[in-house]
Design an enzyme around this catalytic site. Structure first.
Site, PDB file in Angstrom:
ATOM      1  N   CYS A 174     -14.823 -47.213  87.033  1.00 15.77           N
ATOM      2  CA  CYS A 174     -14.037 -48.412  86.752  1.00 15.77           C
ATOM      3  C   CYS A 174     -12.755 -47.983  86.039  1.00 15.77           C
ATOM      4  O   CYS A 174     -12.746 -47.010  85.296  1.00 15.77           O
ATOM      5  CB  CYS A 174     -14.733 -49.444  85.866  1.00 15.77           C
ATOM      6  SG  CYS A 174     -16.278 -50.039  86.530  1.00 15.77           S
ATOM      7  N   ARG A 227     -11.138 -44.487  90.499  1.00 14.18           N
ATOM      8  CA  ARG A 227     -12.235 -44.641  89.542  1.00 14.18           C
ATOM      9  C   ARG A 227     -13.289 -45.644  90.010  1.00 14.18           C
ATOM     10  O   ARG A 227     -14.318 -45.828  89.347  1.00 14.18           O
ATOM     11  CB  ARG A 227     -11.690 -45.105  88.191  1.00 14.18           C
ATOM     12  CG  ARG A 227     -10.683 -44.162  87.589  1.00 14.18           C
ATOM     13  CD  ARG A 227     -10.180 -44.689  86.275  1.00 14.18           C
ATOM     14  NE  ARG A 227     -11.230 -44.689  85.285  1.00 14.18           N
ATOM     15  CZ  ARG A 227     -11.548 -43.652  84.517  1.00 14.18           C
ATOM     16  NH1 ARG A 227     -10.871 -42.537  84.634  1.00 14.18           N
ATOM     17  NH2 ARG A 227     -12.519 -43.721  83.654  1.00 14.18           N
ATOM     18  N   TRP A 283     -16.489 -50.058  89.866  1.00 15.89           N
ATOM     19  CA  TRP A 283     -17.556 -49.329  90.549  1.00 15.89           C
ATOM     20  C   TRP A 283     -18.833 -49.911  89.976  1.00 15.89           C
ATOM     21  O   TRP A 283     -19.149 -49.716  88.812  1.00 15.89           O
ATOM     22  CB  TRP A 283     -17.456 -47.833  90.269  1.00 15.89           C
ATOM     23  CG  TRP A 283     -18.418 -47.009  91.050  1.00 15.89           C
ATOM     24  CD1 TRP A 283     -18.236 -46.508  92.312  1.00 15.89           C
ATOM     25  CD2 TRP A 283     -19.721 -46.558  90.630  1.00 15.89           C
ATOM     26  NE1 TRP A 283     -19.342 -45.789  92.692  1.00 15.89           N
ATOM     27  CE2 TRP A 283     -20.267 -45.809  91.689  1.00 15.89           C
ATOM     28  CE3 TRP A 283     -20.484 -46.733  89.472  1.00 15.89           C
ATOM     29  CZ2 TRP A 283     -21.528 -45.219  91.625  1.00 15.89           C
ATOM     30  CZ3 TRP A 283     -21.741 -46.152  89.404  1.00 15.89           C
ATOM     31  CH2 TRP A 283     -22.244 -45.403  90.479  1.00 15.89           C
ATOM     32  N   ASN A 289     -14.919 -51.050  81.088  1.00 20.00           N
ATOM     33  CA  ASN A 289     -15.382 -49.880  81.839  1.00 20.00           C
ATOM     34  C   ASN A 289     -16.474 -49.229  80.998  1.00 20.00           C
ATOM     35  O   ASN A 289     -16.244 -48.905  79.835  1.00 20.00           O
ATOM     36  CB  ASN A 289     -14.202 -48.916  82.033  1.00 20.00           C
ATOM     37  CG  ASN A 289     -14.649 -47.523  82.430  1.00 20.00           C
ATOM     38  OD1 ASN A 289     -15.690 -47.362  83.065  1.00 20.00           O
ATOM     39  ND2 ASN A 289     -13.881 -46.514  82.056  1.00 20.00           N
ATOM     40  N   GLY A 290     -17.664 -49.046  81.591  1.00 17.73           N
ATOM     41  CA  GLY A 290     -18.751 -48.409  80.848  1.00 17.73           C
ATOM     42  C   GLY A 290     -20.060 -49.137  81.097  1.00 17.73           C
ATOM     43  O   GLY A 290     -20.141 -49.987  81.992  1.00 17.73           O
ATOM     44  N   GLU A 321     -21.595 -26.415  99.014  1.00 23.14           N
ATOM     45  CA  GLU A 321     -20.366 -27.191  98.820  1.00 23.14           C
ATOM     46  C   GLU A 321     -19.878 -27.793 100.147  1.00 23.14           C
ATOM     47  O   GLU A 321     -19.442 -28.947 100.198  1.00 23.14           O
ATOM     48  CB  GLU A 321     -19.286 -26.292  98.190  1.00 23.14           C
ATOM     49  CG  GLU A 321     -17.910 -26.894  98.064  1.00 23.14           C
ATOM     50  CD  GLU A 321     -17.857 -28.210  97.286  1.00 23.14           C
ATOM     51  OE1 GLU A 321     -18.843 -28.584  96.662  1.00 23.14           O
ATOM     52  OE2 GLU A 321     -16.812 -28.879  97.365  1.00 23.14           O
ATOM     53  N   LYS A 354     -19.327 -31.743 100.891  1.00 25.79           N
ATOM     54  CA  LYS A 354     -18.046 -32.282 101.354  1.00 25.79           C
ATOM     55  C   LYS A 354     -18.248 -33.111 102.608  1.00 25.79           C
ATOM     56  O   LYS A 354     -17.742 -34.207 102.735  1.00 25.79           O
ATOM     57  CB  LYS A 354     -17.124 -31.097 101.650  1.00 25.79           C
ATOM     58  CG  LYS A 354     -15.738 -31.068 101.211  1.00 25.79           C
ATOM     59  CD  LYS A 354     -15.329 -31.175  99.795  1.00 25.79           C
ATOM     60  CE  LYS A 354     -16.197 -31.872  98.810  1.00 25.79           C
ATOM     61  NZ  LYS A 354     -15.997 -31.541  97.429  1.00 25.79           N
ATOM     62  N   GLU A 386     -20.294 -36.471 101.917  1.00 24.72           N
ATOM     63  CA  GLU A 386     -19.693 -37.533 101.108  1.00 24.72           C
ATOM     64  C   GLU A 386     -18.571 -38.270 101.820  1.00 24.72           C
ATOM     65  O   GLU A 386     -18.341 -39.442 101.537  1.00 24.72           O
ATOM     66  CB  GLU A 386     -19.230 -37.025  99.744  1.00 24.72           C
ATOM     67  CG  GLU A 386     -18.029 -36.129  99.756  1.00 24.72           C
ATOM     68  CD  GLU A 386     -17.647 -35.625  98.359  1.00 24.72           C
ATOM     69  OE1 GLU A 386     -17.640 -36.431  97.424  1.00 24.72           O
ATOM     70  OE2 GLU A 386     -17.348 -34.429  98.240  1.00 24.72           O
ATOM     71  N   HIS A 413     -38.776 -21.466 106.405  1.00 26.97           N
ATOM     72  CA  HIS A 413     -39.876 -21.889 105.545  1.00 26.97           C
ATOM     73  C   HIS A 413     -40.063 -23.403 105.556  1.00 26.97           C
ATOM     74  O   HIS A 413     -40.688 -23.959 104.662  1.00 26.97           O
ATOM     75  CB  HIS A 413     -39.650 -21.387 104.113  1.00 26.97           C
ATOM     76  CG  HIS A 413     -39.664 -19.893 104.025  1.00 26.97           C
ATOM     77  ND1 HIS A 413     -40.809 -19.146 104.214  1.00 26.97           N
ATOM     78  CD2 HIS A 413     -38.658 -19.003 103.836  1.00 26.97           C
ATOM     79  CE1 HIS A 413     -40.507 -17.854 104.117  1.00 26.97           C
ATOM     80  NE2 HIS A 413     -39.202 -17.749 103.903  1.00 26.97           N
ATOM     81  N   LYS A 421     -14.245 -41.347  91.575  1.00 30.79           N
ATOM     82  CA  LYS A 421     -13.776 -40.011  91.232  1.00 30.79           C
ATOM     83  C   LYS A 421     -14.267 -39.543  89.869  1.00 30.79           C
ATOM     84  O   LYS A 421     -14.603 -38.389  89.682  1.00 30.79           O
ATOM     85  CB  LYS A 421     -12.241 -40.031  91.243  1.00 30.79           C
ATOM     86  CG  LYS A 421     -11.594 -38.699  90.984  1.00 30.79           C
ATOM     87  CD  LYS A 421     -11.668 -37.827  92.204  1.00 30.79           C
ATOM     88  CE  LYS A 421     -11.060 -36.460  91.994  1.00 30.79           C
ATOM     89  NZ  LYS A 421     -11.585 -35.518  93.009  1.00 30.79           N
TER      90      LYS A 421
HETATM   91  C1  F6R Z   1     -17.484 -34.085  95.113  1.00 27.16           C
HETATM   92  C2  F6R Z   1     -17.097 -34.379  93.758  1.00 27.16           C
HETATM   93  C3  F6R Z   1     -18.164 -34.583  92.759  1.00 27.16           C
HETATM   94  C4  F6R Z   1     -17.722 -34.057  91.386  1.00 27.16           C
HETATM   95  C5  F6R Z   1     -18.758 -34.433  90.317  1.00 27.16           C
HETATM   96  C6  F6R Z   1     -18.389 -33.879  88.969  1.00 27.16           C
HETATM   97  O1  F6R Z   1     -16.390 -33.888  95.936  1.00 27.16           O
HETATM   98  O2  F6R Z   1     -15.944 -34.479  93.451  1.00 27.16           O
HETATM   99  O3  F6R Z   1     -19.362 -33.993  93.142  1.00 27.16           O
HETATM  100  O4  F6R Z   1     -17.571 -32.676  91.459  1.00 27.16           O
HETATM  101  O5  F6R Z   1     -18.853 -35.825  90.236  1.00 27.16           O
HETATM  102  O6  F6R Z   1     -17.144 -34.333  88.560  1.00 27.16           O
HETATM  103  P1  F6R Z   1     -16.274 -33.545  87.516  1.00 27.16           P
HETATM  104  O7  F6R Z   1     -15.904 -32.243  88.098  1.00 27.16           O
HETATM  105  O8  F6R Z   1     -15.099 -34.428  87.264  1.00 27.16           O
HETATM  106  O9  F6R Z   1     -17.147 -33.381  86.290  1.00 27.16           O
END
Ligand code: F6R
Length: 600
Positions: A2, A27, A73, A99-100, A477, A481, A484, A500, A595
């Site tokens: 948020c 956010r 969010w 926010n929270g 990773e 990617k 998501e 396995h 994010k």
């Molecule tokens: C995936 C992504 C998330 C962040 C995770 C941690 O693309 O961005 O998996 O890596 O939410 O976020 P930070 O790095 O901001 O602690």
């Protein structure tokens, strides 16, 4: 998660708030709203969906020089218009954004709001109703606000307007980020400086359990228990153009393309005039003194941490463990005698990581944060900080922060090795520059990678990435990617582990993408790929020049074998990008995500 904004001044607040919310959409983006206060009263506009949906329902004829805004969010209550912020008190006098997460909102509701009919399912509405109840009991609005905040358990960044006090924004914070921005004849509040760069670059940081009365020409900061606080503003060093897409269709593509430049920036930032590594001697000493390193992170940052473990162990010889923050918090392993905790976080705000930081600080352990955001909570609260210098990362899917994290971990590893009197077997700054050139070659091969995405991923329901040794970490990773942003069910596996159990999922046409950058496991991973090909998999291989075979689909320019993740991830990021694009998804704002993950 948020984002909140607020404005009090002389100009029309609407545009400033909406523009600010657009910058905070990373956010959270499932609903949004603004509340405006003018002579005719309070005007609230809320809508499910994006800021663009909100813009469509705002009455643009209304002008007001006081207002607050929110992009959500969802945590409590589904993402619909009723649950969108701002929320209002029963009489409509008070209007509030938050926010929270308030942990004790049910209890507060029972205790104080028995006679109040709530209109939403949110914890936020409880806050605004409480303030009104306390006003009803005879408190001034500022006191009622303070009393309410002191009853809240949990995290909050709050901005409130009162129809009867039009010269003040009531603001408070605990655990969730919030800044006050200062202007000439106006002041603003925002979850992130980016939102208000349009009007000011002067910001005052707020600490937990502080409340601020924001007027158009003055701000008063106090602690919840009434102590006055004086704090100087800082200049936000962001360039407004850093946060624009420019000619790119998506931030993610821009940020993938920026990776070679970020590598070069890191080389400059961490190299002194003699060409040696420049790194705070306190940090070198702290890592050198530690008998074990504990890397704590989430998501992509956790994947960078896995690569970091290998760098720290192989270059500096320090035993290193990597933990998922949300697991570590509730399932703590045995800790060595003299540990150093390293928090990796692009945003510096991740609640799961912060929970661990607060805990290990109480235990008296030293802490280092590696983050992209100077002044972020994790940076402020740790003993030391190393910056990623990646520039703002706006796309929800992290790309340039991941590679910057790996590069900074490599720099830390070499600096530690030097502090220990070891002779590192890598000329790191030279090798990072070589990696930057290799990244450039790869980002210039977009057409080829788009073709592969079309061929392998346009209709598939699932996909597997396999690798061995450090390539396994990159496989994790790559899978994250892809899932998501494309919503394809994707998993990363250690090549030897498929047989396995997981190999049962392979059927005709299942895409399996193997990463082969390591000489010592090149034969093994190719055998693993043959095993799945024999069962019908649609196999693709990303290999390092020198280890490649004629039929390999993507060949990476050769780089130092400790730095291969910096380059192998690039085509895999692009693969995810094009897979999502071909499926018509919103690449920068994938569903259900945000994010900055500020809830546990
Ligand atoms: C995936 C992504 C998330 C962040 C995770 C941690 O693309 O961005 O998996 O890596 O939410 O976020 P930070 O790095 O901001 O602690």
């Amino acid at each position: 998660m948020c984002g909140i904004v607020g404005y009090i001044g002389q100009q029309d607040a609407k545009k400033i708030l909406i523009n600010g919310l657009k910058k905070l959409e990373y956010r959270g983006y499932d609903s949004a709203g603004i509340g405006l206060l003018n002579q005719s009263g309070v005007h609230v506009f809320r809508e499910k969906g994006r800021i663009a949906d909100l813009e469509a329902i705002v009455d643009w004829n209304i002008t007001a020089s006081v207002g607050i805004g929110h992009t959500r969010w969802a945590t409590h209550g589904e993402p619909n218009r009723e649950n969108a912020h701002p929320h209002q008190s029963a009489s409509g006098r008070l209007t509030l954004v938050h926010n929270g997460v308030i942990d004790n909102y049910e209890k507060l509701k029972e205790q104080y709001l028995a006679g109040v009919q709530l209109k939403s399912d949110t914890d936020t509405e409880v806050i605004v109703q409480l303030v009104e109840v306390f006003i009803g009991e005879g408190l001034e609005v500022a006191e009622a606000f303070r009393k309410t905040l002191s009853l809240l358990h949990g995290s909050y960044a709050i901005a409130m307007i009162d129809a009867e006090t039009p010269d003040t924004l009531f603001v408070g914070k605990n655990k969730s980020p919030l800044l006050v921005g200062l202007g000439e004849g106006f002041n603003v509040v925002a979850s992130d400086a980016m939102a208000m760069l349009q009007v000011t670059d002067q910001f005052v940081e707020l600490m937990d359990e502080e409340i601020v009365l924001v007027k158009k020409d003055a701000i008063t900061i106090e602690t919840l228990d009434g102590k006055m606080v004086k704090r100087d503003p800082f200049t936000a060093e962001l360039d407004a153009s850093d946060i624009e897409k420019g000619t790119y269709p998506h931030y993610m593509l821009k940020e993938i393309d920026e990776q070679p430049a970020v590598m070069r920036k890191l080389v400059t930032a961490y190299r002194d005039d003699n060409g040696d590594i420049k790194l705070d001697s306190n940090i070198r000493e702290a890592v050198k003194a530690a008998d074990r390193l504990y890397i704590i992170a989430a998501g992509t940052s956790y994947h960078a941490g896995l690569v970091g473990k290998q760098l720290l162990e192989r270059i500096a010889g320090v035993p290193t463990e990597v933990h998922i923050a949300s697991e570590f918090a509730y399932n703590m392993p045995l800790i060595s005698k003299n540990p150093l905790f390293i928090f990796i976080s692009q945003s510096g705000e991740t609640a799961d990581s912060r929970g661990v930081l607060v805990h290990v600080k109480k235990l008296g352990f030293k802490t280092l944060t590696i983050t992209n955001v100077p002044g972020s909570t994790l940076s402020r609260e740790a003993d030391y900080t190393l910056l990623l210098h990646a520039g703002p990362e706006i796309a929800v899917a992290s790309t340039k922060a991941y590679t910057a994290q790996i590069a900074v971990l490599a720099i830390l590893s070499v600096a530690t090795a030097e502090a220990k009197g070891l002779q590192p077997k890598i000329d790191l700054m030279k090798e990072l520059s070589i990696a930057a050139n290799a990244m450039q070659t790869l980002v210039d091969q977009k057409e080829m990678i788009e073709d592969i995405a079309r061929k392998y991923l346009s209709t598939s329901r699932n996909a597997f990435f396999i690798g061995r040794a450090v390539d396994y970490y990159v496989a994790l990773e790559a899978a994250l990617k892809l899932k998501e942003i494309s919503y394809i069910q994707a998993e990363g596996f250690a090549g030897g582990e498929l047989k396995h159990g997981t190999i049962a999922l392979i059927e005709k046409g299942t895409p399996v993408i193997a990463i082969a950058t390591q000489f010592h496991v090149n034969g093994n991973i190719r055998s693993n790929l043959k095993e799945v090909t024999a069962r019908g998999a649609h196999a693709c291989i990303v290999s390092m020049e020198g280890l490649n075979e004629a039929a390999d689909q993507i060949v990476l320019p050769e780089v130092h074998d400790l730095l291969t993740p910096l380059v192998s991830v690039v085509p895999l990021q692009l693969l995810a990008y094009y897979a999502a694009l071909h499926r018509g998804n919103d690449v920068d704002k994938p569903r259900n995500l945000a994010k900055s993950v500020t809830v546990e």
